[in-house]
Scaffold this active site. Structure first.
Site, PDB file in Angstrom:
ATOM      1  N   CYS A   7       0.847  -1.200   0.000  1.00  0.00           N
ATOM      2  CA  CYS A   7       0.000   0.000   0.000  1.00  0.00           C
ATOM      3  C   CYS A   7       0.873   1.236   0.000  1.00  0.00           C
ATOM      4  O   CYS A   7       1.573   1.515   0.984  1.00  0.00           O
ATOM      5  CB  CYS A   7      -0.849   0.089   1.261  1.00  0.00           C
ATOM      6  SG  CYS A   7      -1.931  -1.274   1.516  1.00  0.00           S
ATOM      7  N   ASN A  11      -1.298   4.380  -4.601  1.00  0.00           N
ATOM      8  CA  ASN A  11      -1.800   3.110  -5.127  1.00  0.00           C
ATOM      9  C   ASN A  11      -1.448   1.927  -4.244  1.00  0.00           C
ATOM     10  O   ASN A  11      -0.442   1.960  -3.527  1.00  0.00           O
ATOM     11  CB  ASN A  11      -1.220   2.867  -6.526  1.00  0.00           C
ATOM     12  CG  ASN A  11      -1.819   3.806  -7.554  1.00  0.00           C
ATOM     13  OD1 ASN A  11      -3.029   3.936  -7.653  1.00  0.00           O
ATOM     14  ND2 ASN A  11      -0.967   4.489  -8.298  1.00  0.00           N
ATOM     15  N   VAL A  13      -0.873  -2.315  -4.499  1.00  0.00           N
ATOM     16  CA  VAL A  13      -0.681  -3.453  -5.394  1.00  0.00           C
ATOM     17  C   VAL A  13      -0.912  -4.741  -4.603  1.00  0.00           C
ATOM     18  O   VAL A  13      -0.348  -4.917  -3.525  1.00  0.00           O
ATOM     19  CB  VAL A  13       0.745  -3.440  -6.003  1.00  0.00           C
ATOM     20  CG1 VAL A  13       0.979  -4.682  -6.850  1.00  0.00           C
ATOM     21  CG2 VAL A  13       0.956  -2.185  -6.834  1.00  0.00           C
ATOM     22  N   PRO A 108       7.782   1.476   5.667  1.00  0.00           N
ATOM     23  CA  PRO A 108       7.957   0.050   5.384  1.00  0.00           C
ATOM     24  C   PRO A 108       8.318  -0.225   3.926  1.00  0.00           C
ATOM     25  O   PRO A 108       9.065  -1.157   3.636  1.00  0.00           O
ATOM     26  CB  PRO A 108       6.598  -0.563   5.745  1.00  0.00           C
ATOM     27  CG  PRO A 108       5.658   0.572   5.890  1.00  0.00           C
ATOM     28  CD  PRO A 108       6.456   1.784   6.205  1.00  0.00           C
ATOM     29  N   ASP A 109       7.833   0.618   3.002  1.00  0.00           N
ATOM     30  CA  ASP A 109       8.197   0.415   1.581  1.00  0.00           C
ATOM     31  C   ASP A 109       9.705   0.550   1.386  1.00  0.00           C
ATOM     32  O   ASP A 109      10.311  -0.145   0.571  1.00  0.00           O
ATOM     33  CB  ASP A 109       7.424   1.388   0.664  1.00  0.00           C
ATOM     34  CG  ASP A 109       7.540   2.853   1.070  1.00  0.00           C
ATOM     35  OD1 ASP A 109       7.901   3.162   2.232  1.00  0.00           O
ATOM     36  OD2 ASP A 109       7.247   3.722   0.211  1.00  0.00           O
ATOM     37  N   ARG A 110      10.340   1.417   2.164  1.00  0.00           N
ATOM     38  CA  ARG A 110      11.787   1.613   2.038  1.00  0.00           C
ATOM     39  C   ARG A 110      12.541   0.419   2.611  1.00  0.00           C
ATOM     40  O   ARG A 110      13.572  -0.002   2.075  1.00  0.00           O
ATOM     41  CB  ARG A 110      12.198   2.904   2.742  1.00  0.00           C
ATOM     42  CG  ARG A 110      11.355   4.098   2.278  1.00  0.00           C
ATOM     43  CD  ARG A 110      11.710   5.362   3.006  1.00  0.00           C
ATOM     44  NE  ARG A 110      13.002   5.856   2.563  1.00  0.00           N
ATOM     45  CZ  ARG A 110      13.655   6.848   3.167  1.00  0.00           C
ATOM     46  NH1 ARG A 110      13.128   7.418   4.245  1.00  0.00           N
ATOM     47  NH2 ARG A 110      14.805   7.257   2.705  1.00  0.00           N
ATOM     48  N   THR A 132       4.712   8.194  -4.740  1.00  0.00           N
ATOM     49  CA  THR A 132       4.121   9.465  -4.333  1.00  0.00           C
ATOM     50  C   THR A 132       5.241  10.443  -3.970  1.00  0.00           C
ATOM     51  O   THR A 132       5.225  11.608  -4.351  1.00  0.00           O
ATOM     52  CB  THR A 132       3.202   9.249  -3.116  1.00  0.00           C
ATOM     53  OG1 THR A 132       2.293   8.200  -3.436  1.00  0.00           O
ATOM     54  CG2 THR A 132       2.467  10.518  -2.754  1.00  0.00           C
ATOM     55  N   THR A 184       3.207  26.993 -22.016  1.00  0.00           N
ATOM     56  CA  THR A 184       3.159  26.770 -20.567  1.00  0.00           C
ATOM     57  C   THR A 184       3.397  25.312 -20.196  1.00  0.00           C
ATOM     58  O   THR A 184       4.189  25.000 -19.296  1.00  0.00           O
ATOM     59  CB  THR A 184       1.783  27.221 -20.021  1.00  0.00           C
ATOM     60  OG1 THR A 184       1.555  28.553 -20.467  1.00  0.00           O
ATOM     61  CG2 THR A 184       1.740  27.162 -18.506  1.00  0.00           C
TER      62      THR A 184
HETATM   63  N1  ATP Z   1       4.774   7.459 -18.727  1.00  0.00           N
HETATM   64  C1  ATP Z   1       4.090   7.758 -17.630  1.00  0.00           C
HETATM   65  N2  ATP Z   1       3.586   9.001 -17.471  1.00  0.00           N
HETATM   66  C2  ATP Z   1       2.903   9.333 -16.360  1.00  0.00           C
HETATM   67  N3  ATP Z   1       2.691   8.493 -15.335  1.00  0.00           N
HETATM   68  C3  ATP Z   1       3.157   7.249 -15.435  1.00  0.00           C
HETATM   69  C4  ATP Z   1       3.885   6.803 -16.565  1.00  0.00           C
HETATM   70  N4  ATP Z   1       4.234   5.509 -16.358  1.00  0.00           N
HETATM   71  C5  ATP Z   1       3.745   5.174 -15.157  1.00  0.00           C
HETATM   72  N5  ATP Z   1       3.109   6.210 -14.592  1.00  0.00           N
HETATM   73  C6  ATP Z   1       2.481   6.297 -13.273  1.00  0.00           C
HETATM   74  O1  ATP Z   1       3.486   5.979 -12.342  1.00  0.00           O
HETATM   75  C7  ATP Z   1       2.898   5.430 -11.205  1.00  0.00           C
HETATM   76  C8  ATP Z   1       3.689   4.203 -10.868  1.00  0.00           C
HETATM   77  O2  ATP Z   1       3.228   3.642  -9.687  1.00  0.00           O
HETATM   78  P1  ATP Z   1       4.191   3.431  -8.475  1.00  0.00           P
HETATM   79  O3  ATP Z   1       3.691   2.231  -7.765  1.00  0.00           O
HETATM   80  O4  ATP Z   1       5.583   3.480  -8.890  1.00  0.00           O
HETATM   81  O5  ATP Z   1       3.887   4.725  -7.613  1.00  0.00           O
HETATM   82  P2  ATP Z   1       2.501   5.202  -7.043  1.00  0.00           P
HETATM   83  O6  ATP Z   1       1.587   4.038  -7.003  1.00  0.00           O
HETATM   84  O7  ATP Z   1       2.036   6.385  -7.834  1.00  0.00           O
HETATM   85  O8  ATP Z   1       2.949   5.719  -5.626  1.00  0.00           O
HETATM   86  P3  ATP Z   1       2.791   4.986  -4.211  1.00  0.00           P
HETATM   87  O9  ATP Z   1       3.478   3.665  -4.318  1.00  0.00           O
HETATM   88  O10 ATP Z   1       3.465   5.946  -3.297  1.00  0.00           O
HETATM   89  O11 ATP Z   1       1.320   4.854  -4.020  1.00  0.00           O
HETATM   90  C9  ATP Z   1       1.439   5.107 -11.533  1.00  0.00           C
HETATM   91  O12 ATP Z   1       0.601   6.026 -10.873  1.00  0.00           O
HETATM   92  C10 ATP Z   1       1.367   5.302 -13.057  1.00  0.00           C
HETATM   93  O13 ATP Z   1       0.130   5.828 -13.443  1.00  0.00           O
HETATM   94  C1  PAU Z   2       8.431   8.522   2.242  1.00  0.00           C
HETATM   95  C2  PAU Z   2       7.231   7.640   1.955  1.00  0.00           C
HETATM   96  C3  PAU Z   2       5.962   8.468   1.916  1.00  0.00           C
HETATM   97  C4  PAU Z   2       7.460   7.021   0.567  1.00  0.00           C
HETATM   98  O1  PAU Z   2       6.425   6.145   0.235  1.00  0.00           O
HETATM   99  C5  PAU Z   2       7.125   6.504   3.005  1.00  0.00           C
HETATM  100  O2  PAU Z   2       8.249   5.706   2.964  1.00  0.00           O
HETATM  101  C6  PAU Z   2       6.942   7.042   4.413  1.00  0.00           C
HETATM  102  O3  PAU Z   2       5.865   7.417   4.788  1.00  0.00           O
HETATM  103  N1  PAU Z   2       8.065   7.066   5.222  1.00  0.00           N
HETATM  104  C7  PAU Z   2       8.086   7.460   6.590  1.00  0.00           C
HETATM  105  C8  PAU Z   2       9.302   8.253   6.967  1.00  0.00           C
HETATM  106  C9  PAU Z   2      10.642   7.609   6.630  1.00  0.00           C
HETATM  107  O4  PAU Z   2      10.734   6.700   5.798  1.00  0.00           O
HETATM  108  O5  PAU Z   2      11.652   8.034   7.217  1.00  0.00           O
END
Ligand code: ATP
Ligand code: PAU
Ligand code: K
EC number: 2.7.1.33
Length: 257
Positions: A7, A11, A13, A108-110, A132, A184
């Site tokens: 999570c 997004n 997965v 946790p993702d890191r 994000t 722009t």
């Molecule tokens: N060519 C592109 N142009 C714009 N966006 C893209 C392109 N390719 C992929 N993406 C976007 O990149 C994102 C990839 O998802 P990823 O899991 O890496 O991050 P996230 O889901 O946005 O962030 P988080 O994991 O923090 O929720 C998706 O939102 C997808 O729509």
């Molecule tokens: C930095 C994000 C938002 C990246 O998904 C996540 O890893 C998070 O919420 N981290 C907490 C703070 C830290 O990693 O030090």
């Protein structure tokens, strides 16, 4: 069969693994309000469509949004009769050390990216994740997470310009034709695209200098290939790094239970 859930703030997965074999993954927007019943209807429909009929026996979750964990626990409890392992919780063991300031709750993702990187490439890595936020995780020679960098995400930067400035439209990222924009949208794309190329280069160079050694740079996240196609910023790209890391952590916890 293992259900691995990643999570992010934008997004989520869901990935299904049969031992070492990846079967399928699906993506949905992260919404903490979604209930276990809603997840189950969605997930079981997609599994049926893909012809996956074996039962899920194990679950592991990495969530940067603490509130979603509750309903995912209920999902495991109610529909799969399993208690999910949650990365970052004390009962979830990690195969690598975490060496940061006391009291720091590392995302946790890191941690999962660190584990996945070390499993696939060994130590001395910089893991770059374009989510994000854009995060850089530094992996020591022994696989430990030793800190990193958090920068605003690519889409977040573009959205911030749109939100803050009345005359700036919503724009999607792409590689601009030229640095000097003549409209722009092109100006905004140039600022974020080339600004990001510079950001990644500078941060990786400074991390390597601070560590005083060569390090491999591994990227993940949907936008990494866009940057890599024009500039060689990364030594490798991994599509499903986070879900791979989740399987490694799950196995480690099974083996050490
Ligand atoms: N060519 C592109 N142009 C714009 N966006 C893209 C392109 N390719 C992929 N993406 C976007 O990149 C994102 C990839 O998802 P990823 O899991 O890496 O991050 P996230 O889901 O946005 O962030 P988080 O994991 O923090 O929720 C998706 O939102 C997808 O729509
Ligand atoms: C930095 C994000 C938002 C990246 O998904 C996540 O890893 C998070 O919420 N981290 C907490 C703070 C830290 O990693 O030090
Ligand atoms: K992610």
């Amino acid at each position: 069969m293992l259900l691995a859930i990643d999570c992010g703030n934008t997004n989520t997965v869901f990935a299904i693994w049969d031992g070492e074999q990846f079967l399928a993954s699906w993506r949905t927007a992260t919404e903490w309000q979604r209930t276990a019943d809603q997840y189950y209807v969605w997930l079981s429909t997609l599994m049926k469509l893909q012809g996956i009929d074996a039962q899920i026996t194990d679950m592991i979750v990495s969530s940067t949004v603490p509130r979603v964990v509750f309903n995912l626990r209920v999902l495991g409890d109610r529909y799969f009769n399993t208690r999910p392992l949650v990365v970052g919780k004390p009962d979830c063991l990690l195969p690598v050390d975490v060496r940061v300031d006391q009291g720091t709750a590392v995302g946790p993702d890191r941690l999962v990216n660190t584990v996945a990187g070390y499993d696939l490439y060994g130590g001395d890595l910089i893991m770059v994740d374009f989510g994000t936020a854009t995060t850089f995780d530094v992996v020591d020679s022994d696989g430990a997470y030793i800190g990193g960098v958090i920068a605003p995400g690519v889409n977040l930067s573009l959205e911030a310009l749109h939100q803050a400035a009345a005359a700036l439209p919503h724009v999607d990222i792409t590689k601009p034709q030229a640095v000097i924009g003549t409209n722009t949208v092109a100006c905004m794309q140039s600022g974020v695209f080339w600004g990001y190329v510079g950001l990644v280069r500078e941060i990786c160079a400074r991390i390597k200098a601070e560590r005083d050694r060569e390090m491999r740079v591994i990227s993940t996240g949907g936008l990494a290939p866009l940057f890599q196609q024009s500039e060689k910023l990364f030594d490798a790209f991994e599509d499903d790094l986070t879900t791979h890391g989740l399987t490694v952590i799950h196995k480690y916890n099974k083996d050490n239970a």
